[in-house]
Motif scaffolding. Structure first.
Motif, short mmCIF file in Angstrom:
data_model
loop_
_atom_site.label_atom_id
_atom_site.label_comp_id
_atom_site.label_asym_id
_atom_site.label_seq_id
_atom_site.Cartn_x
_atom_site.Cartn_y
_atom_site.Cartn_z
N THR A 1 0.41 1.91 -12.81
CA THR A 1 -0.24 1.48 -11.53
C THR A 1 -0.63 0.06 -11.64
O THR A 1 -1.07 -0.59 -10.83
CB THR A 1 -1.63 2.09 -11.16
OG1 THR A 1 -2.35 2.10 -12.52
CG2 THR A 1 -1.25 3.48 -11.17
N VAL B 1 2.49 10.81 -10.18
CA VAL B 1 2.29 10.81 -8.65
C VAL B 1 1.25 10.09 -7.98
O VAL B 1 1.45 9.20 -7.15
CB VAL B 1 2.50 12.28 -7.97
CG1 VAL B 1 2.15 12.01 -6.58
CG2 VAL B 1 3.70 12.83 -8.22
N LEU B 2 -0.04 10.54 -8.74
CA LEU B 2 -1.09 9.50 -8.35
C LEU B 2 -1.08 8.11 -8.48
O LEU B 2 -1.41 7.40 -7.83
CB LEU B 2 -2.35 10.09 -9.18
CG LEU B 2 -3.78 9.60 -9.01
CD1 LEU B 2 -4.12 9.60 -7.57
CD2 LEU B 2 -4.79 10.02 -9.83
N TRP C 1 1.14 6.49 -6.23
CA TRP C 1 0.53 6.49 -4.88
C TRP C 1 -0.56 5.50 -4.81
O TRP C 1 -0.83 4.55 -3.94
CB TRP C 1 -0.22 7.77 -4.48
CG TRP C 1 -1.30 7.73 -3.29
CD1 TRP C 1 -0.69 7.74 -1.91
CD2 TRP C 1 -2.55 7.63 -3.36
NE1 TRP C 1 -1.80 7.67 -1.18
CE2 TRP C 1 -2.88 7.69 -1.87
CE3 TRP C 1 -3.55 7.41 -4.29
CZ2 TRP C 1 -4.24 7.42 -1.53
CZ3 TRP C 1 -4.86 7.15 -3.86
CH2 TRP C 1 -5.03 7.19 -2.50
N ALA C 2 -1.31 5.13 -5.78
CA ALA C 2 -2.46 4.23 -5.93
C ALA C 2 -1.64 2.83 -5.91
O ALA C 2 -2.43 1.85 -5.42
CB ALA C 2 -2.88 4.38 -7.55
N GLY D 1 0.82 2.09 -4.48
CA GLY D 1 1.35 1.76 -3.05
C GLY D 1 2.89 2.10 -2.80
O GLY D 1 3.49 1.93 -1.97
N ARG D 2 3.55 2.64 -3.99
CA ARG D 2 4.85 3.03 -3.77
C ARG D 2 5.25 4.46 -3.21
O ARG D 2 6.27 4.46 -2.51
CB ARG D 2 5.52 3.06 -5.11
CG ARG D 2 5.20 2.24 -6.36
CD ARG D 2 5.79 2.46 -7.71
NE ARG D 2 5.71 1.06 -8.45
CZ ARG D 2 6.37 0.34 -8.53
NH1 ARG D 2 7.67 0.13 -7.86
NH2 ARG D 2 6.19 -0.70 -9.55
N ILE D 3 4.32 5.07 -3.16
CA ILE D 3 4.30 6.55 -2.07
C ILE D 3 3.20 6.18 -0.97
O ILE D 3 2.15 5.97 -1.30
CB ILE D 3 4.28 7.64 -3.02
CG1 ILE D 3 5.13 7.58 -4.16
CG2 ILE D 3 4.14 9.03 -1.99
CD1 ILE D 3 5.10 9.00 -4.67
N GLY D 4 3.70 6.61 0.17
CA GLY D 4 2.77 6.33 1.42
C GLY D 4 2.97 5.54 2.11
O GLY D 4 3.87 4.76 2.01
N TRP E 1 9.93 4.54 -5.32
CA TRP E 1 9.33 5.85 -6.29
C TRP E 1 10.48 6.67 -6.90
O TRP E 1 10.14 7.30 -7.91
CB TRP E 1 8.30 6.74 -5.58
CG TRP E 1 9.05 7.35 -4.47
CD1 TRP E 1 8.89 6.68 -3.04
CD2 TRP E 1 9.59 8.55 -4.14
NE1 TRP E 1 9.80 7.68 -2.26
CE2 TRP E 1 10.12 9.07 -3.14
CE3 TRP E 1 10.10 9.70 -5.12
CZ2 TRP E 1 10.91 9.84 -2.68
CZ3 TRP E 1 10.77 10.84 -4.81
CH2 TRP E 1 11.15 10.83 -3.37
#
Length: 379
Positions: A234, A369-370, A373-374, A376-379, A302
Motif C-alpha cells: 500500500t 485485497v485490503l 483497495w487502500a 486505489g488499485r481495486i475499486g 491488481w
C-alpha cells in the motif's frame, strides 16, 4: 522464582490466559519454565529434547486451559503433562539404559580432548557426562537434584515447585549424594545452571502459541510474509521495503523454527538433507514473494499482485502439504509402529497446523485485497 510468587503469578494470570490472553500465559511460562524443563531433562537426559518436550507441554496446557477449573491444580497438571510427554519421547527413541557411557572415561576425554573443535567436543562430552550422572541417580532424585541446582540450591523452593514436603526433598538429595561422588554432583550442578532456559525459551513458546503447533511452519511463513508484504504494497519506496523485510524476517523465522526439531534429531542423513532442501525452497519463495510485491508497487492494476500471491500460496501449500509429509513419511511410519499414541497426538497437531495454515492464508489474502483497495488499485 519463589514458590509463593509463582503461585500468585499463576492465580493472577491464569483466568486471563484461559480466555486466550497470550501475554498472560507467557508470564506463566516464564515463571514455570525452569521446573518444566528440569522435569523433562530428568527423564530424557538430553537438553534439546527436554526443551522441545517442555515447549510441547506448555502448548498442550494452553490448548486445554479451559478444562482446568481450579488454578491451584495448574502446576501439578503441567508437571504430569511434561512427564507423560517425556516418557512418550523415551519410548519412541528407544534410549539406552545408560546414554552417557563410562563416566570416568568421559571425564578423561574432556580433560584431554582430541584434536579438532575442542570447545564443541568438550560441550558435547559435558552433556554426555551429565546424562550419565543423571542416569546413575535414583529415579526419584533426578527432578529434585536438577531443580535444586537451578533454583539456588534451596530445598524448600524445590519442595514447593514439585509439590513435595521439604523433608522429602532433603531425603532425596541425601540419597543422591550417597550414590554419586561430590565432584560429579558439582559438575552436574554447573551443567544444570548453564543449561537453564532463559528469555529465548519463553519467546519460542510465545511463537508456538501464535501458530498452534511447532510443525505449522507454512502457516507462519505465509501469515507473516504475506501480511507484511501486503501491508507494504500500500506504500511506495522505503515503506514497501520495510513491509517486505518484516514479512521476510517473520517468514524465515517461521520456516526454520518449524523444522528445527527435524534437524536436531533427523531420522537419517537423507531426511536431514531433504528437510534442509525444503526449508531453503520455502525460504526462497518467501523472499521472492515479498520482494515481488514491492517490485509490483509501481505496476498499475491488481492482476499481477493477485497472480503472484496465488502462485506463492500454491507453492507453499504444495511444499507443506505434499513435499514435507513425503520427507517425514519413514519417521511417521516408525512412530506409528513403535508408539501409536504419540503418532495419533502428532497427527492431531498436523491437522491443527493445516487448519491454522488455511486460516493464515485467508487472512493474508484478505490483507492483500485490503492493501490493493487502500492503494486505489481495486475499486
Amino acid at each position: 522464582m519463589n514458590t509463593q510468587v509463582l503461585e500468585t503469578l499463576v492465580h493472577t494470570h491464569l483466568p486471563a490466559a484461559a480466555r486466550g490472553d497470550r501475554d498472560a500465559y507467557g508470564r506463566i511460562v516464564a515463571g514455570c519454565q525452569s521446573t518444566v524443563t528440569s522435569i523433562a531433562l530428568a527423564i530424557v537426559r538430553d537438553v534439546p529434547a527436554s526443551e522441545d518436550i517442555a515447549q510441547e507441554a506448555f502448548l498442550s496446557a494452553w490448548q486445554n486451559l479451559r478444562r482446568l477449573n481450579n488454578p491451584a491444580s495448574f502446576l501439578p497438571w503441567l508437571r504430569q503433562i511434561t512427564r507423560n510427554l517425556a516418557r512418550d519421547h523415551l519410548r519412541a527413541q528407544h534410549h539406552r539404559a545408560n546414554p552417557g557411557g563410562d563416566i570416568e572415561a568421559l571425564i578423561a576425554s574432556v580433560a584431554d580432548p582430541q584434536p579438532g573443535p575442542s570447545e564443541h567436543l568438550a560441550e558435547a562430552q559435558d552433556h554426555a557426562i551429565a546424562a550419565a550422572v543423571i542416569d546413575s541417580l535414583p529415579e526419584e532424585s533426578r527432578e529434585v537434584l536438577l531443580l535444586y541446582y537451578r533454583e539456588g540450591q534451596s530445598s524448600r523452593q524445590v519442595a514447593g515447585l514439585l509439590g513435595l514436603q521439604d523433608a522429602a526433598v532433603r531425603k532425596r538429595l541425601s540419597r543422591a549424594r550417597e550414590r554419586v561422588r561430590e565432584e560429579l554432583l558439582q559438575r552436574l550442578g554447573e551443567f544444570a545452571k548453564s543449561t537453564a532456559p532463559g528469555a529465548g525459551f519463553t519467546a519460542a513458546v510465545a511463537a508456538m502459541l501464535m501458530v498452534g503447533a511447532p510443525p505449522a511452519a507454512a502457516a507462519t511463513a505465509f501469515g507473516a510474509g504475506a501480511l507484511g508484504a501486503a501491508h507494504g504494497a500500500t506504500k511506495i519506496g522505503m515503506g514497501a521495503l520495510g513491509g517486505a523485510f518484516a514479512g521476510i524476517a517473520g517468514g524465515l523465522w517461521g520456516i526454520w523454527f518449524g523444522v528445527r526439531h527435524l534437524l536436531r534429531d533427523p531420522f537419517d542423513r537423507r531426511e536431514k538433507r531433504q528437510v534442509i532442501a525444503y526449508a531453503v525452497f520455502t525460504s526462497l519463495i518467501t523472499i521472492g514473494f515479498s520482494l515481488g510485491i514491492v517490485a509490483l508497487a509501481k505496476v498499475p492494476g491488481w492482476i499481477p499482485h493477485l497472480a503472484l500471491s496465488v502462485g506463492f500460496m500454491l507453492a507453499i501449500t504444495w511444499a507443506c502439504g505434499v513435499w514435507l509429509p513425503r520427507i517425514v513419511a519413514r519417521r511417521t511410519a516408525r512412530e506409528i509402529a513403535t508408539d501409536p499414541a504419540a503418532a495419533e497426538r502428532h497427527a492431531r497437531a498436523r491437522r491443527r497446523g493445516r487448519l491454522i495454515a488455511a486460516g493464515a492464508m485467508a487472512l493474508a489474502t484478505a490483507g492483500l485485497v485490503l492493501g490493493l483497495w487502500a492503494s486505489g488499485r481495486i475499486g
